[in-house]
Design an enzyme around this catalytic site. Structure first.
Site, PDB file in Angstrom:
ATOM      1  N   ASP A  33       0.855  -1.181   0.000  1.00  0.00           N
ATOM      2  CA  ASP A  33       0.000   0.000   0.000  1.00  0.00           C
ATOM      3  C   ASP A  33       0.895   1.236   0.000  1.00  0.00           C
ATOM      4  O   ASP A  33       2.117   1.128   0.148  1.00  0.00           O
ATOM      5  CB  ASP A  33      -0.936   0.003   1.214  1.00  0.00           C
ATOM      6  CG  ASP A  33      -2.290   0.628   0.891  1.00  0.00           C
ATOM      7  OD1 ASP A  33      -2.309   1.694   0.245  1.00  0.00           O
ATOM      8  OD2 ASP A  33      -3.321   0.052   1.285  1.00  0.00           O
ATOM      9  N   TYR A 154     -13.693   4.941 -14.216  1.00  0.00           N
ATOM     10  CA  TYR A 154     -13.797   3.841 -13.256  1.00  0.00           C
ATOM     11  C   TYR A 154     -14.414   2.578 -13.867  1.00  0.00           C
ATOM     12  O   TYR A 154     -13.781   1.505 -13.842  1.00  0.00           O
ATOM     13  CB  TYR A 154     -14.573   4.292 -12.023  1.00  0.00           C
ATOM     14  CG  TYR A 154     -14.741   3.204 -10.992  1.00  0.00           C
ATOM     15  CD1 TYR A 154     -13.649   2.705 -10.302  1.00  0.00           C
ATOM     16  CD2 TYR A 154     -15.996   2.659 -10.713  1.00  0.00           C
ATOM     17  CE1 TYR A 154     -13.785   1.699  -9.357  1.00  0.00           C
ATOM     18  CE2 TYR A 154     -16.152   1.663  -9.762  1.00  0.00           C
ATOM     19  CZ  TYR A 154     -15.038   1.183  -9.087  1.00  0.00           C
ATOM     20  OH  TYR A 154     -15.188   0.178  -8.149  1.00  0.00           O
ATOM     21  N   LYS A 158     -12.588  -1.172 -14.661  1.00  0.00           N
ATOM     22  CA  LYS A 158     -13.078  -2.451 -14.159  1.00  0.00           C
ATOM     23  C   LYS A 158     -13.498  -3.387 -15.298  1.00  0.00           C
ATOM     24  O   LYS A 158     -13.350  -4.610 -15.182  1.00  0.00           O
ATOM     25  CB  LYS A 158     -14.232  -2.212 -13.186  1.00  0.00           C
ATOM     26  CG  LYS A 158     -13.813  -1.491 -11.911  1.00  0.00           C
ATOM     27  CD  LYS A 158     -12.705  -2.235 -11.164  1.00  0.00           C
ATOM     28  CE  LYS A 158     -12.401  -1.608  -9.809  1.00  0.00           C
ATOM     29  NZ  LYS A 158     -11.368  -2.346  -9.048  1.00  0.00           N
TER      30      LYS A 158
END
Length: 264
Positions: A33, A154, A158
């Site tokens: 992360d 977005y 995806k």
């Protein structure tokens, strides 16, 4: 038997829940992360991805049993596709040799039911071609039209990652190496990323009109973590190339009862 996992986005949301669940059952987790993880890296850049893969592989002593890619954002900015698509594909490709060294290698990524929403075919095709610069140029041109238009980045990211999983899962590098590669597509997950939108009645109405969830409504991160963990467990010997909609029935509501006749 203890397995070694790499989990991206491990500091928050679905990634944090997944990492903690794995640790609670006794597995070893190497989190990736921006901060608060075993490997701190920026997956929005090529250099960050390669460095993250190198350091994770070193920490795992060259053998990784499972990779679970949760890192992602939904902002109407071009960087969204860099993180959600290239931050997954390039990292997975760089980790593939360490996965192939495992006796039971598995990988799973987080897609979204947003992959069913309107998206930019041009952006998706550019991403699938592997040209990040061209993909970002398309994304930036869409973002320049304003936040409402920019949201398309977005679902495009995806859709692209779901297609990549289906395409790559059956190749010699993945299925041929015994690596099960799949995706999970959540509905509306209650995380810090969605908290503000779900805090108002108006926000919930907007979300529910786009993502109808007749089964149990908005879902906890744990509901996705459990599916990701099963997909990357040694028990999953044959599931490959699947995009599993764990979404409270949103996919079935939106696409209906027939997803086969297009090929009849």
């Amino acid at each position: 038997m203890i397995r070694t996992y790499v989990v991206t986005g491990s500091a928050s949301g679905i990634g944090a829940t997944t990492a903690q669940t794995l640790r609670d059952r006794g597995d070893r987790v190497i989190g990736i992360d921006l901060a608060g993880a075993e490997v701190e890296a920026d997956l929005s850049t090529n250099a960050g991805r390669l460095d993250a893969a190198k350091r994770a592989t070193e920490l795992a002593d060259g053998v990784i049993d499972g990779v679970i890619a949760c890192a992602g954002i939904s902002a109407p900015i071009a960087k969204t596709i860099s993180i959600n698509y290239f931050g997954v594909t390039e990292l997975l490709e760089a980790l593939q040799p360490a996965l192939a060294a495992s006796a039971a290698p598995r990988a799973a990524v987080v897609s979204s039911m947003a992959s069913l929403q309107p998206n930019s075919k041009e952006m998706v095709e550019a991403a699938l071609s592997g040209d990040e610069a061209a993909t970002l140029q398309i994304a930036e041109s869409i973002v320049a039209q304003g936040p409402q238009a920019g949201y398309a980045v977005y679902p495009s990211s995806k859709r692209a990652i779901a297609r990549w999983v289906r395409r790559e899962s059956i190749t010699p590098a993945w299925a041929g190496a015994g690596i099960a590669l799949n995706a999970v597509a959540p509905g509306t997950v209650v995380t810090p990323m969605t908290a503000e939108l779900l805090a108002t009645e108006e926000g919930r109405a907007i979300v529910d009109s786009a993502v109808p969830m007749p089964l149990n409504s908005h879902q906890p991160a744990q509901s996705i973590a459990d599916v990701l963990i099963w997909l990357t467990d040694a028990q999953n010997t044959h599931m490959a190339g699947q995009v599993i909609y764990c979404d409270g029935g949103a996919d079935a509501t939106l696409r209906g009862d027939d997803v086969w006749s297009w090929n009849d």
